[in-house]
Scaffold this motif. Structure first.
Motif, PDB file in Angstrom:
ATOM      1  N   VAL A 237      10.707   2.759   4.405  1.00 21.78           N
ATOM      2  CA  VAL A 237      11.867   2.712   3.511  1.00 21.78           C
ATOM      3  C   VAL A 237      12.748   1.535   3.941  1.00 21.78           C
ATOM      4  N   THR A 238      13.087   0.683   2.962  1.00 22.67           N
ATOM      5  CA  THR A 238      13.890  -0.519   3.267  1.00 22.67           C
ATOM      6  C   THR A 238      15.290  -0.345   2.678  1.00 22.67           C
ATOM      7  N   LYS A 239      16.134  -1.339   2.875  1.00 22.28           N
ATOM      8  CA  LYS A 239      17.542  -1.235   2.446  1.00 22.28           C
ATOM      9  C   LYS A 239      17.659  -0.810   0.982  1.00 22.28           C
ATOM     10  N   ASP A 240      16.823  -1.437   0.114  1.00 25.68           N
ATOM     11  CA  ASP A 240      16.973  -1.094  -1.311  1.00 25.68           C
ATOM     12  C   ASP A 240      15.666  -0.660  -1.973  1.00 25.68           C
ATOM     13  N   GLY A 241      14.713  -0.164  -1.175  1.00 24.95           N
ATOM     14  CA  GLY A 241      13.462   0.301  -1.789  1.00 24.95           C
ATOM     15  C   GLY A 241      12.464   0.662  -0.715  1.00 24.95           C
ATOM     16  N   CYS A 242      11.260   0.105  -0.832  1.00 23.43           N
ATOM     17  CA  CYS A 242      10.274   0.361   0.217  1.00 23.43           C
ATOM     18  C   CYS A 242       9.339  -0.835   0.355  1.00 23.43           C
ATOM     19  N   GLU A 243       8.668  -0.892   1.484  1.00 22.72           N
ATOM     20  CA  GLU A 243       7.593  -1.867   1.734  1.00 22.72           C
ATOM     21  C   GLU A 243       6.296  -1.084   1.845  1.00 22.72           C
ATOM     22  N   ILE A 244       5.316  -1.472   1.029  1.00 25.02           N
ATOM     23  CA  ILE A 244       4.007  -0.807   1.065  1.00 25.02           C
ATOM     24  C   ILE A 244       3.167  -1.517   2.120  1.00 25.02           C
ATOM     25  N   MET A 245       3.051  -0.920   3.292  1.00 16.89           N
ATOM     26  CA  MET A 245       2.448  -1.600   4.451  1.00 16.89           C
ATOM     27  C   MET A 245       0.928  -1.689   4.358  1.00 16.89           C
ATOM     28  N   THR A 246       0.324  -0.832   3.544  1.00 14.52           N
ATOM     29  CA  THR A 246      -1.149  -0.826   3.427  1.00 14.52           C
ATOM     30  C   THR A 246      -1.610  -1.424   2.098  1.00 14.52           C
ATOM     31  N   ILE A 247      -0.733  -2.200   1.434  1.00 15.62           N
ATOM     32  CA  ILE A 247      -1.095  -2.754   0.125  1.00 15.62           C
ATOM     33  C   ILE A 247      -2.281  -3.703   0.276  1.00 15.62           C
ATOM     34  N   ARG A 248      -3.149  -3.739  -0.788  1.00 10.03           N
ATOM     35  CA  ARG A 248      -4.298  -4.638  -0.765  1.00 10.03           C
ATOM     36  C   ARG A 248      -4.111  -5.753  -1.788  1.00 10.03           C
ATOM     37  N   GLU A 249      -4.730  -6.919  -1.516  1.00 10.34           N
ATOM     38  CA  GLU A 249      -4.647  -8.065  -2.433  1.00 10.34           C
ATOM     39  C   GLU A 249      -4.985  -7.652  -3.867  1.00 10.34           C
ATOM     40  N   GLU A 250      -6.032  -6.826  -4.004  1.00 11.94           N
ATOM     41  CA  GLU A 250      -6.513  -6.424  -5.343  1.00 11.94           C
ATOM     42  C   GLU A 250      -5.387  -5.741  -6.129  1.00 11.94           C
ATOM     43  N   GLU A 251      -4.508  -5.029  -5.412  1.00 14.53           N
ATOM     44  CA  GLU A 251      -3.401  -4.325  -6.093  1.00 14.53           C
ATOM     45  C   GLU A 251      -2.306  -5.305  -6.502  1.00 14.53           C
ATOM     46  N   ILE A 252      -2.056  -6.292  -5.640  1.00 10.11           N
ATOM     47  CA  ILE A 252      -1.023  -7.295  -5.954  1.00 10.11           C
ATOM     48  C   ILE A 252      -1.472  -8.085  -7.186  1.00 10.11           C
ATOM     49  N   THR A 253      -2.786  -8.440  -7.177  1.00 11.45           N
ATOM     50  CA  THR A 253      -3.359  -9.193  -8.307  1.00 11.45           C
ATOM     51  C   THR A 253      -3.265  -8.390  -9.603  1.00 11.45           C
ATOM     52  N   GLU A 254      -3.539  -7.063  -9.487  1.00  8.89           N
ATOM     53  CA  GLU A 254      -3.521  -6.228 -10.696  1.00  8.89           C
ATOM     54  C   GLU A 254      -2.109  -6.125 -11.258  1.00  8.89           C
ATOM     55  N   GLY A 255      -1.104  -6.188 -10.325  1.00 10.65           N
ATOM     56  CA  GLY A 255       0.269  -6.401 -10.787  1.00 10.65           C
ATOM     57  C   GLY A 255       1.127  -5.183 -11.051  1.00 10.65           C
ATOM     58  N   ARG A 256       0.616  -3.960 -10.800  1.00  9.57           N
ATOM     59  CA  ARG A 256       1.480  -2.793 -11.097  1.00  9.57           C
ATOM     60  C   ARG A 256       2.434  -2.491  -9.935  1.00  9.57           C
ATOM     61  N   ILE A 257       2.059  -2.951  -8.719  1.00 12.32           N
ATOM     62  CA  ILE A 257       2.983  -2.787  -7.579  1.00 12.32           C
ATOM     63  C   ILE A 257       3.004  -4.083  -6.774  1.00 12.32           C
TER      64      ILE A 257
END
Ligand SMILES: CCc1ccsc1-c1ccc(O)c(O)c1
Ligand SMILES: [Mn+2]
Ligand SMILES: [Mn+2]
Length: 261
Positions: A237-257
């Protein structure tokens, strides 16, 4: 527990390794391979390449390095050399690694060939239920808003939420406070704070929510034998949301998170 910046840096590395294993194993998930073989490939990679420790191996006596849960198996599927993947199978691979004393825990779904229409929808809804929860995480919200968000969406889509297993605090131990329920409940008023690190790992069934523990003492199946899906991310949990520490490139590319939400 509220983690310091130094601890969060170590958690980032463990989570990067844990997500790398899920990416590495993907090309091996094909018809004919056994779950025992997939587990061995993951264990080798964690121990030899990552110089890390598979957290599940020996945890409460669990015999393998990963959990591989096929079709009607909800969680804690034990990899086996007789369990060959076949066309239409859907499976969750759950990987937790320990690096420099800190834990990284994540899982995702894989399919063998083409899944059924219903299984494809189950997997989509399960991943989106995790994403909807990730989008609302920020300091000051009630912890139970996570479960409310997941349950509301999943049940509207005609699926059910497994009750017996939950997300969890994680850090220099595998499981600690808070317990993160994937359905709405009274959580004793826990409020999210910056620096909290925990997993969200909804298990969603195609049929009814009830589950059964098998005689091996580990494997959990749906009571009605309908198929089940799960995705797990570890976040801070960050100051104004969260950091997804286990995020994968494929998810960033897909663009929903994104990594920082
Ligand atoms: C196999 C590891 C294990 C044993 C008892 S509970 C458990 C487990 C498996 C996957 C997880 O993501 C988790 O948090 C715990
Ligand atoms: Mn896990
Ligand atoms: Mn977990």
């Amino acid at each position: 527990a509220i983690r310091t910046e130094q601890e969060i840096e170590k958690l980032r590395l463990a989570c990067q390794l844990a997500s790398d294993v899920l990416v590495m194993i993907e090309p091996y998930v094909k018809e004919g391979i056994t779950t025992g073989e997939l587990d061995r490939i993951c264990q080798e990679y964690i121990e030899k390449v990552q110089q890390a420790i598979p957290a599940c191996l020996g945890y409460h006596g669990y015999p393998k390095a990963t959990c591989i849960s096929l079709n009607e198996v909800v969680c804690h599927g034990i990899p086996h050399d007789d369990k060959k993947l076949k066309k239409g199978d859907i499976l969750n691979i759950d990987v937790t690694v320990i690096k420099d004393g800190y834990f990284g825990d994540n899982s995702k779904m894989y399919v063998v060939g083409e899944p059924s229409i219903r299984d494809k929808r189950l997997i989509e809804v399960t991943q989106e239920s995790l994403y909807k929860a990730l989008r609302i995480v920020k300091p000051g919200i009630r912890l139970n808003q996570i479960g409310k968000t997941i349950q509301q969406y999943v049940e509207k889509e005609g699926f059910s939420v497994v009750r017996e297993y939950c997300g969890h605090g994680i850090g220099d131990e595998f499981h600690c406070d808070p317990q993160v329920l994937h359905y709405f409940s009274d959580d004793g008023g826990v409020i999210l704070q910056e620096g909290m690190v925990f997993t969200i790992e909804p298990m969603i069934n195609s049929g009814k929510k009830e589950v059964r523990l098998m005689n091996d003492g580990w494997t959990v199946k749906t009571k009605d034998r309908s198929h089940s899906a799960q995705f797990e991310h570890q976040i801070v949990v960050t100051k104004d949301g969260c950091e997804i520490m286990t995020i994968r490139e494929e998810e960033i590319t897909e663009g929903r998170i994104q990594r920082i939400m």
